[in-house]
Design a protein around this motif. Structure first.
Motif, short mmCIF file in Angstrom:
data_model
loop_
_atom_site.label_atom_id
_atom_site.label_comp_id
_atom_site.label_asym_id
_atom_site.label_seq_id
_atom_site.Cartn_x
_atom_site.Cartn_y
_atom_site.Cartn_z
N PHE A 58 0.82 -1.20 0.00
CA PHE A 58 0.00 0.00 0.00
C PHE A 58 0.86 1.26 0.00
CE2 PHE A 58 -2.75 3.20 2.15
CZ PHE A 58 -3.73 3.27 1.18
N CYS A 59 1.92 1.28 0.81
CA CYS A 59 2.81 2.45 0.84
C CYS A 59 3.50 2.64 -0.51
CB CYS A 59 3.85 2.29 1.95
SG CYS A 59 3.17 2.39 3.63
N ALA A 60 3.91 1.55 -1.15
CA ALA A 60 4.54 1.65 -2.47
C ALA A 60 3.56 2.19 -3.49
CB ALA A 60 5.07 0.29 -2.90
N MET A 61 2.30 1.77 -3.40
CA MET A 61 1.28 2.29 -4.32
C MET A 61 1.08 3.78 -4.10
SD MET A 61 -2.11 3.39 -4.52
CE MET A 61 -2.87 2.75 -3.04
N LEU A 62 1.03 4.22 -2.84
CA LEU A 62 0.88 5.65 -2.55
C LEU A 62 2.04 6.44 -3.14
CD1 LEU A 62 -0.29 5.62 1.19
CD2 LEU A 62 -1.68 6.15 -0.82
N TRP B 294 4.05 -0.51 -11.30
CA TRP B 294 2.60 -0.69 -11.24
C TRP B 294 2.03 -0.95 -12.64
CZ3 TRP B 294 -1.32 -1.01 -7.63
CH2 TRP B 294 -2.61 -0.92 -8.13
N GLN B 295 2.46 -0.13 -13.61
CA GLN B 295 1.94 -0.29 -14.97
C GLN B 295 2.26 -1.67 -15.54
OE1 GLN B 295 -0.08 1.93 -16.12
NE2 GLN B 295 0.31 3.33 -14.42
N GLU B 296 3.44 -2.18 -15.23
CA GLU B 296 3.84 -3.48 -15.75
C GLU B 296 3.11 -4.63 -15.05
OE1 GLU B 296 8.05 -3.67 -15.28
OE2 GLU B 296 8.48 -2.26 -16.91
#
Length: 323
Positions: free
Chosen positions: A221-225, A299-301
């Motif tokens: 979640f932190c990486a996504m943020l 994320w895109q990959e």
């Protein structure tokens, strides 16, 4: 920014280690007395380290704002230092608070204008209540619950409550609770510094947004943020996930694997053991650190062709496999 989260992490990690060491004095068989003594000792430690976290955060804020805007805020102490300072003086203050040695920089003499500002007071009582609740639930309450479950189990399943098997399980439960309590103490020690930046940036007229900067080992979640860069132009648009469309992107191409929307409350929420930070943003140009760009690319990959819960699960598996 990395210097900031690393300096704060040193505070939290030290508190965690001391908390766990002191937990050895907690006796599961005299939990009320030894648990209360442990809680009082750790709370005193956290109060002291919260002050360090807050002072350190203010020094970072002053230097970071100066480098971003050419203007900064008065010292947290309220000491009158005139109408201006220099980058060198702000760097010295930060190095002193962070406990690091700095090398001279060519622009140390650059003049930085001081702007009027009233730093928010720390809500000490609220922070104390949060610390007590967190430490109690993660430490003594877990041991108490393990003992209660053992006592309520059928005798034939558990054996005698004073038997070696039961006592061993109780000790193992206590050790597990000590580890979770130590992680909670880490977070509580950093609460004041994070709170100061959050509340000061809410009052700072030059702030246009916020961004998450992760530690060296972020959860999914932190990486996504962090991958979203600066997504909030104002608190009013935070709930809408108000990141501008990147230049050259296609709405259709990005819709399939867009990241979940998050509110500012999520951006400033931290789990136990988390050393991430939320930083203010002063420019309306797209704010993407190298770290954020890397997470955005991942994320895109990883989520290509996926949406919703499937995308989140794929991202979680990807991050957890790399931790």
């Amino acid at each position: 920014m990395d210097d900031h989260w690393q300096a704060q992490a040193r505070i939290g990690t030290a508190v965690s280690g001391q908390t766990l060491a002191h937990w050895a004095r907690v006796n599961p068989r005299s939990l009320e007395e030894t648990g209360a003594a442990w809680l009082g000792w750790v709370l005193a430690l956290i109060r002291s380290e919260r002050r360090r976290s807050r002072d350190q955060a203010a020094a970072f804020y002053r230097l970071y704002r100066a480098m971003e805007t050419g203007h900064t805020l008065p010292p947290l102490s309220g000491e009158h230092v005139g109408e201006a300072t220099t980058l060198g003086e702000l760097r010295e203050e930060w190095a002193d608070q962070a406990g690091t040695v700095r090398a001279p920089e060519p622009d140390d003499g650059q003049t930085i204008v001081l702007e009027g500002f009233d730093w928010p007071e720390e809500p000490t009582e609220a922070h104390d209540r949060a610390a007590v609740a967190s430490l109690t639930s993660q430490g003594p309450a877990r041991v108490r619950e393990a003992a209660r479950e053992a006592q309520e189990a059928p005798v034939e399943a558990r054996g005698r409550l004073d038997g070696s098997g039961f006592l061993q399980e109780l000790d193992e439960a206590a050790q597990s609770a000590g580890r979770t309590a130590a992680m909670a103490a880490d977070r509580e020690a950093l609460r004041a510094g994070r709170d100061l930046i959050d509340r000061a940036s809410a009052q700072d007229r030059r702030v246009v947004g916020w961004a998450r900067v992760t530690d060296g080992d972020p959860c999914a979640f932190c990486a996504m943020l962090a991958s979203r860069g600066a997504i909030y132009a104002s608190r009013a648009t935070a709930a809408g996930g108000g990141r501008r469309k990147p230049v050259g992107s296609s709405d259709g191409r990005r819709r399939a694997n867009r990241r979940p929307r998050v509110a500012l409350e999520d951006l400033t929420r931290y789990h136990n053991g988390c050393h991430c930070q939320t930083v203010p943003v002063y420019s309306r140009t797209d704010f993407m650190t190298p770290q954020a760009r890397d997470f955005d690319r991942q994320w895109q990959e990883v989520t290509r062709g996926l949406t919703g819960a499937e995308a989140r699960r794929a991202w979680r598996r990807h991050i957890e496999s790399s931790r």
